[in-house]
Design an enzyme around this catalytic site. Structure first.
Site, PDB file in Angstrom:
ATOM      1  N   LYS A   1       8.896  17.432  58.970  1.00  5.15           N
ATOM      2  CA  LYS A   1      10.302  17.458  57.755  1.00  5.15           C
ATOM      3  C   LYS A   1      11.396  18.258  58.193  1.00  5.15           C
ATOM      4  CE  LYS A   1      10.862  16.805  52.687  1.00  5.15           C
ATOM      5  NZ  LYS A   1      10.076  16.374  52.021  1.00  5.15           N
TER       6      LYS A   1
ATOM      7  N   SER B   1      10.729  12.863  48.840  1.00  8.29           N
ATOM      8  CA  SER B   1      11.532  12.980  49.211  1.00  8.29           C
ATOM      9  C   SER B   1      11.769  12.974  51.330  1.00  8.29           C
ATOM     10  CB  SER B   1      12.509  14.903  49.081  1.00  8.29           C
ATOM     11  OG  SER B   1      11.170  15.294  49.400  1.00  8.29           O
TER      12      SER B   1
ATOM     13  N   SER C   1       6.456  13.972  46.821  1.00  8.60           N
ATOM     14  CA  SER C   1       7.686  13.605  48.398  1.00  8.60           C
ATOM     15  C   SER C   1       6.627  12.809  49.096  1.00  8.60           C
ATOM     16  CB  SER C   1       8.480  14.621  48.649  1.00  8.60           C
ATOM     17  OG  SER C   1       8.885  15.085  46.512  1.00  8.60           O
TER      18      SER C   1
END
Length: 448
Positions: free
Chosen positions: A77, A155, A179
């Site tokens: 990420k 997310s 997330s």
């Protein structure tokens, strides 16, 4: 079907494939002009990935296999520092920030384990939403019903699609209020949120220092367990599957089952029936503390206050460059006083103790990870619709972050239908036990 780490290692060991070939296949999908790669990645490590893969193949020929991630394509990420690069966190507000002096421990552990880093994945800007929309780099589309164009969940949006679309065998995300688990649930993957202290968060741009955790998205519970052990700095290992016979599994009837759509409700009930048939003792319980959480966080909670602490200077000079939907949520923290913050911290401690007492007699909690299937992106254009969907989708996972617990999301939907996640959760520090129970649940659901 996403390949498991075990299948990939078996193919590598047998010489049926090389790490270089796996990297090329992942990069081909990531760079395909008609694919999701442009929205999945904020940066692709094409040449670096090829070099790492060739080095892995050379070591394997010498009989050196560093871990179950040896030679396997992995995405990270866009929150984790990589030496010499600026960490953008899905934003354009950090374009002029200095490059990281060192890589985060998460990145260092992946590299030491022999993982081939494919790239940095897109995300909700600064990780502050469970939907996965990003106005700067685009929103990767959920693999289910791409004609409609549904959210990937956030997310860790790009993380999920990097795995579903074959650009990585596993992805590393972060989870502050769901997330990792939300995109896993909405995209048909397995996701694991560990106890926050289990994996170091140094060198990862924070959202909430009290709630952030680092975990994997992958094809199976075993995959997640292997990656988790590497991220935690342990010898890679997988806990044995628990016996479902006599296992006490609690289903909270307070809040967690509210507002389920018909498909999620049916998939969840079918999963519970399968577990009961396998010998588990599934019991509905009231957890009245869950209803208290909205009031504790009424002013914005730990996430808004701690995000404002980190972002206030950046917003002062680059606020207009933020996604307005993210900016308005961070700004809520400006109105939280030091006394308010300490009230939240104290309320959390009391809340955690009360919930832990209430669930102490059970082996795990079960609930739908997300109450609804992935909504269409077009339906969220209005701020009111966006806000309502965000709160609903974050609701169940957030309960476990506030508990400082650990949780898996395991797919529980019938094949070919909209993805639904079954959340298997426990109190803090029960990570290996939850993974063990998750293996048993995953097997029972597969047997259907």
């Amino acid at each position: 079907m996403t390949s498991t780490l075990a299948n990939l290692q078996a193919a590598l060991m047998a010489g049926d494939v090389t790490a270089e070939a796996l990297a090329e296949a992942a990069l081909s999908k990531a760079l395909a002009p008609d694919g999701e790669g442009a929205r999945v990645f904020t940066r692709i490590y094409a040449e670096r990935a090829r070099e790492m893969a060739r080095a892995s193949d050379t070591l394997r020929k010498a009989g050196i296999v560093r871990s179950p991630l040896e030679g396997v394509p992995i995405s990270i990420k866009d929150l984790f520092d990589v030496a010499g690069e600026t960490t953008w966190a899905g934003s354009v507000a950090l374009d002029d920030a200095p490059p990281a002096a060192a890589s985060s421990p998460v990145v260092e552990r992946l590299v030491a384990a022999g993982a081939v880093l494919v790239g940095r994945t897109n995300m909700t800007e600064f990780a502050f939403s469970g939907l996965g929309l990003n106005p700067h780099y685009g929103t990767p589309l959920n693999p289910f019903d791409r004609g409609t164009g549904r959210i990937p969940g956030g997310s860790s949006s790009g993380a999920a699609i990097s795995v579903t679309d074959g650009m990585a065998a596993a992805a590393i995300g972060t989870d502050t209020g769901g997330s990792v688990r939300i995109p896993a649930a909405l995209c048909g993957l397995t996701g694991f949120k560990p106890t926050a202290r289990r994996v170091p968060r140094d060198g990862a741009l924070p959202l909430s220092m009290s709630l952030d955790s680092v975990g994997p998205l992958a094809a199976s519970v075993i995959c997640c367990a292997l990656v988790d052990s590497i991220l935690a700095g342990e010898v890679p290992r997988v806990p044995e599957a628990a016996s479902l016979q006599g296992l006490r599994l609690a289903v909270p009837t307070t809040l967690a089952l509210d507002g389920l759509d018909d498909h999620v409700a049916a998939a969840f009930q079918a999963a519970l029936s399968a577990l009961s048939a396998a010998g588990a003792l599934v019991e509905e319980i009231a957890v009245p503390e869950f209803m208290e959480l909205a009031q504790i966080n009424a002013k914005g909670g730990l996430a808004a206050s701690e995000a404002w602490h980190w972002h206030r200077a950046l917003i002062g000079r680059a606020g207009p460059r933020y996604d307005p939907r993210v900016l308005v949520r961070i700004r809520r923290g400006a109105d939280i006083s030091a006394a308010d913050y300490l009230d939240i911290v104290a309320a959390r401690a009391a809340w955690m103790a009360a919930v832990e007492r209430r669930i102490a007699g059970f082996d795990a909690l079960l609930m739908p990870t997300v109450p609804v299937i992935a909504p269409a992106i077009a339906s969220l254009a209005d701020e009111g619709a966006y806000g309502a969907a965000n709160l609903l989708i974050l609701r169940n996972p957030t309960l476990i972050n506030f508990l400082d617990g650990c949780a898996l999301s395991v797919p529980c939907h019938p094949a070919g239908t909209a993805p639904v996640g079954l959340m298997v959760a426990g109190a803090g520090g029960q990570d290996r036990r939850i993974l063990s129970i998750g293996r048993a649940i995953e097997a029972a659901l597969a047997d259907r």
